[in-house]
Design an enzyme around this catalytic site. Structure first.
Site, PDB file in Angstrom:
ATOM      1  N   GLU A 213       0.846  -1.196   0.000  1.00  0.00           N
ATOM      2  CA  GLU A 213       0.000   0.000   0.000  1.00  0.00           C
ATOM      3  C   GLU A 213       0.873   1.234   0.000  1.00  0.00           C
ATOM      4  O   GLU A 213       2.024   1.184   0.438  1.00  0.00           O
ATOM      5  CB  GLU A 213      -0.873   0.047   1.263  1.00  0.00           C
ATOM      6  CG  GLU A 213      -2.020  -0.926   1.248  1.00  0.00           C
ATOM      7  CD  GLU A 213      -2.778  -0.935   2.568  1.00  0.00           C
ATOM      8  OE1 GLU A 213      -2.791   0.096   3.264  1.00  0.00           O
ATOM      9  OE2 GLU A 213      -3.331  -1.987   2.892  1.00  0.00           O
TER      10      GLU A 213
ATOM     11  N   LYS B  56       2.247   4.480   1.579  1.00  0.00           N
ATOM     12  CA  LYS B  56       2.338   5.027   2.940  1.00  0.00           C
ATOM     13  C   LYS B  56       2.059   6.527   2.848  1.00  0.00           C
ATOM     14  O   LYS B  56       2.849   7.276   2.297  1.00  0.00           O
ATOM     15  CB  LYS B  56       3.713   4.765   3.546  1.00  0.00           C
ATOM     16  CG  LYS B  56       3.807   5.218   4.992  1.00  0.00           C
ATOM     17  CD  LYS B  56       5.081   4.697   5.645  1.00  0.00           C
ATOM     18  CE  LYS B  56       5.050   4.823   7.150  1.00  0.00           C
ATOM     19  NZ  LYS B  56       5.249   6.184   7.627  1.00  0.00           N
TER      20      LYS B  56
ATOM     21  N   ARG C 165      -2.818   9.409  11.629  1.00  0.00           N
ATOM     22  CA  ARG C 165      -3.694   8.254  11.767  1.00  0.00           C
ATOM     23  C   ARG C 165      -5.052   8.694  12.277  1.00  0.00           C
ATOM     24  O   ARG C 165      -5.155   9.544  13.158  1.00  0.00           O
ATOM     25  CB  ARG C 165      -3.041   7.312  12.788  1.00  0.00           C
ATOM     26  CG  ARG C 165      -3.652   5.934  12.889  1.00  0.00           C
ATOM     27  CD  ARG C 165      -3.086   5.081  11.802  1.00  0.00           C
ATOM     28  NE  ARG C 165      -3.507   3.700  11.906  1.00  0.00           N
ATOM     29  CZ  ARG C 165      -2.704   2.713  12.291  1.00  0.00           C
ATOM     30  NH1 ARG C 165      -1.471   2.950  12.653  1.00  0.00           N
ATOM     31  NH2 ARG C 165      -3.136   1.465  12.302  1.00  0.00           N
TER      32      ARG C 165
ATOM     33  N   GLU D 169      -5.612   7.000   7.286  1.00  0.00           N
ATOM     34  CA  GLU D 169      -4.715   8.141   7.427  1.00  0.00           C
ATOM     35  C   GLU D 169      -5.406   9.361   6.824  1.00  0.00           C
ATOM     36  O   GLU D 169      -6.008   9.267   5.761  1.00  0.00           O
ATOM     37  CB  GLU D 169      -3.414   7.809   6.662  1.00  0.00           C
ATOM     38  CG  GLU D 169      -2.289   8.772   6.904  1.00  0.00           C
ATOM     39  CD  GLU D 169      -1.408   8.394   8.109  1.00  0.00           C
ATOM     40  OE1 GLU D 169      -1.769   7.489   8.899  1.00  0.00           O
ATOM     41  OE2 GLU D 169      -0.359   9.033   8.253  1.00  0.00           O
TER      42      GLU D 169
ATOM     43  N   PHE E 291      -7.486   2.445   5.201  1.00  0.00           N
ATOM     44  CA  PHE E 291      -6.759   1.235   4.767  1.00  0.00           C
ATOM     45  C   PHE E 291      -7.177  -0.018   5.526  1.00  0.00           C
ATOM     46  O   PHE E 291      -6.647  -1.086   5.274  1.00  0.00           O
ATOM     47  CB  PHE E 291      -5.242   1.440   4.803  1.00  0.00           C
ATOM     48  CG  PHE E 291      -4.703   2.027   6.088  1.00  0.00           C
ATOM     49  CD1 PHE E 291      -4.682   1.283   7.250  1.00  0.00           C
ATOM     50  CD2 PHE E 291      -4.210   3.317   6.103  1.00  0.00           C
ATOM     51  CE1 PHE E 291      -4.174   1.819   8.411  1.00  0.00           C
ATOM     52  CE2 PHE E 291      -3.699   3.878   7.273  1.00  0.00           C
ATOM     53  CZ  PHE E 291      -3.681   3.122   8.442  1.00  0.00           C
TER      54      PHE E 291
ATOM     55  N   ARG F 223       3.158  -3.793  17.610  1.00  0.00           N
ATOM     56  CA  ARG F 223       4.114  -3.437  16.576  1.00  0.00           C
ATOM     57  C   ARG F 223       4.714  -4.748  16.079  1.00  0.00           C
ATOM     58  O   ARG F 223       5.821  -5.114  16.445  1.00  0.00           O
ATOM     59  CB  ARG F 223       5.188  -2.525  17.158  1.00  0.00           C
ATOM     60  CG  ARG F 223       6.020  -1.812  16.134  1.00  0.00           C
ATOM     61  CD  ARG F 223       7.012  -0.889  16.784  1.00  0.00           C
ATOM     62  NE  ARG F 223       6.426   0.327  17.314  1.00  0.00           N
ATOM     63  CZ  ARG F 223       5.963   1.332  16.568  1.00  0.00           C
ATOM     64  NH1 ARG F 223       6.031   1.267  15.261  1.00  0.00           N
ATOM     65  NH2 ARG F 223       5.449   2.397  17.121  1.00  0.00           N
TER      66      ARG F 223
END
Ligand code: AMP
Length: 555
Positions: free
Chosen positions: A251, A253, A258, A302, A342, A417
């Site tokens: 995708e 960025k 966010r 985003e 997304f 993460r």
């Protein structure tokens, strides 16, 4: 539970250095907390509201100093409090150093006619304080806070001060509370963890664990209007992603901020990455969702700022809009915002966290009018490096930050993460290399050179180190061809030999030893970055530098 008991628990934890002991002290406190369980958990974590709740106490240090000073007696001023703070460095110690009993007036007689503070009463008063708004609000807040300090013993004052300034710092973090909940109510840590990720509410999770056990925890679902922690990305490489996954979701960025979109069919609520509500400052995103979405959803995405031509602006512009509380309409005139969603965490009554990315993305597309909707971030499924790098080249040329690499089968893991989302690592090093050969392109690109042989300098000579074909836009290819054509010395088929004349700045993921090229090294995933018109071949990077990079992993 009396507030003095809370203070004693906090003090015991504060003095305990060992994590495991802290966990069991917290677990004991949770078991003994009775009806105050949820509040106690939050207080131990140093907060009054759950993380997903956008209410705040909004007590500045000065207000706190004034409340302490007023409770400490006529001879104490906020400046005195500040002076003591400068000496001790910790507001709890300062608050505990005053004798608030003196103000209680009747304190000399029995309990002074004042009822003991309870945890519930402190919470109620602080919630009232958070709700105070408008003219005179500072004075009202001061009154409430003074009223609390005025009834405090040393230890109570110590932890009240730390609580209201959000500086609890007794060594209790989210992890220790999670483990303590599991220990206290005999439920699996994993269930506690999952419930926390979905609800972001330690109080709720503790209460559910106590009253309904594991089944209750497992039944906790997403709730529209209650933000979830965002899934996070690690840095990664294209080669790593291709090695690890069968195919790679790619995708763009976006360089923005966010946002989590919650829509219950009537009202849109927007939350920042830190789960603060940002609905008011972003009216055009609210309008987009209202116009385009028909079913209740939770989306992740985003927000980017764009100029009049629709080109992305630096992300600072978005942040400025996020913080804007007043004159939003005016701010909109200068910078307009666009949503690139997304992910889809919930659609039409169904939680999708455990569904694979591709499925969540399909749902996302169907929530809007399909994959090509402007609001839907496109997801490419790629099997080779060239395709991925072409996407990256276009993304960079369009002014985006780069690309994200995503594991297509992975679930959505809030707050993690993990390895399933990777942001392509920017090139740490670049090399300035001489073009010593090239190949003519094919088809549409037959009239321009397409693949370029790169060489490093060894004294007066040049040794090959790789070929670069990615990172160059069509426009750039023409420019490069015009530059190189006069230096062509030989042609064979589509291949040409070129005299050293032009230097490229090239990014790469790694340098490997390789018999393929005469330098003995090969660049992994080289990427054209620019033409170094300011450099002659004699200024290009040497083999010695390449060797140093290989040995040290850097210069
Ligand atoms: P970083 O902030 O550098 O750790 O990069 C991760 C951030 O990139 C995420 O938190 C998002 O705010 C942002 N981002 C931009 N585009 C995407 C995308 N397509 N998928 C996931 N995150 C994205």
């Amino acid at each position: 539970m009396e507030f003095v008991e809370f203070a004693a628990t906090a003090a015991a934890i504060d003095e305990e250095p060992a994590d495991l002991e802290i966990q069991s002290l917290v677990a004991d406190a949770l078991r003994d907390s009775g009806t105050d369980l949820a509040t106690l958990v939050r207080f131990l974590l140093g907060r009054v509201f759950p993380a997903h709740d956008s209410r705040t106490l909004d007590i500045g240090p000065r207000l706190c100093y004034e409340a302490i000073a007023r409770a400490a007696g006529q001879n104490v001023s906020a400046d005195d409090v500040e002076t003591r703070l400068a000496e001790t460095g910790e507001i709890g110690a300062v608050a505990a150093s005053y004798d608030f009993g003196g103000q209680q007036g009747l304190a000399a007689f029995g309990n002074g006619g004042q009822e003991a503070l309870t945890v519930a009463a402190v919470e109620t008063r602080l919630r009232e304080l958070a709700a105070v708004d408008g003219a005179g609000s500072q004075e009202t807040k001061l009154d409430i806070l003074f009223g609390l300090f005025n009834r405090c013993s040393d230890d109570e004052a110590r932890y009240l001060a730390r609580l209201v300034l959000e500086e609890m710092r007794i060594g209790v973090g989210g992890g220790s509370v999670r483990d303590a909940i599991a220990e206290a109510f005999d439920v699996p840590v994993d269930s506690v963890e999952r419930a926390l990720q979905l609800s972001n509410d330690y109080g709720l999770v503790a209460e559910t664990a106590r009253s309904e056990g594991e089944d209750g925890l497992d039944a906790i679902q997403l709730e529209i209007g209650r933000p979830v922690q965002a899934m996070l990305a690690q840095t990664g490489t294209v080669s790593g992603a291709l090695e690890d996954w069968e195919n790679v979701g790619v995708e763009i960025k976006y360089d923005g901020a966010r946002v989590q979109v919650h829509y219950d069919g009537e009202r849109v609520a927007l939350y920042s990455r830190n789960m603060e509500e940002v609905t008011e400052p972003l009216p055009e995103i609210v309008a987009t969702v209202e116009q385009r979405v028909d079913v209740p959803v939770i989306l992740d995405g985003e927000v980017v700022a764009v100029d009049d031509a629709g080109d992305p602006l630096p992300f600072q512009q978005v942040l400025r809009r996020f913080r804007r509380k007043h004159d939003v309409a005016k701010a909109q005139e200068n910078v307009s915002l666009r949503l690139h969603a997304f992910d889809c965490l919930h659609a039409d009554g169904e939680d999708l966290l455990d569904a694979p990315l591709v499925e969540r993305h399909d749902r996302l597309a169907s929530v809007f009018d399909g994959e090509n909707s402007r609001e839907v971030s496109r997801l490419w499924l790629c099997e080779d490096a060239e395709t991925i790098e072409d996407i990256e080249t276009d993304a960079l040329a369009d002014g985006h930050e780069g690309i994200m690499l995503k594991q297509p089968d992975a679930p959505y893991t809030p707050g993690k993460r993990g390895q399933n989302w990777r942001k392509r690592k920017p090139d740490v090093e670049t090399l300035d290399l001489v073009v010593t050969g090239a190949e003519w392109g094919e088809g549409r690109r037959a009239s321009v050179l397409g693949t370029f042989e790169l060489s490093v300098r060894t004294g007066e000579e040049y040794e090959t180190i790789g070929k670069v074909a990615t990172g160059i836009t069509d426009e750039k290819l023409q420019e490069v061809t015009d530059l190189l054509e006069p230096h062509i010395t030989a042609e064979s088929g589509t291949e040409v030999a070129i005299d050293p004349a032009v230097v490229f700045e090239v990014g790469y993921e790694e340098i490997q030893s390789s018999p393929t090229y005469s330098s003995g090294y090969a660049l992994r995933f080289p990427r054209f970055l620019s033409i170094r018109t300011d450099k002659a071949p004699a200024d290009a990077d040497s083999l010695a530098r390449v060797e140093r990079l290989v040995e040290t992993g850097g210069d």
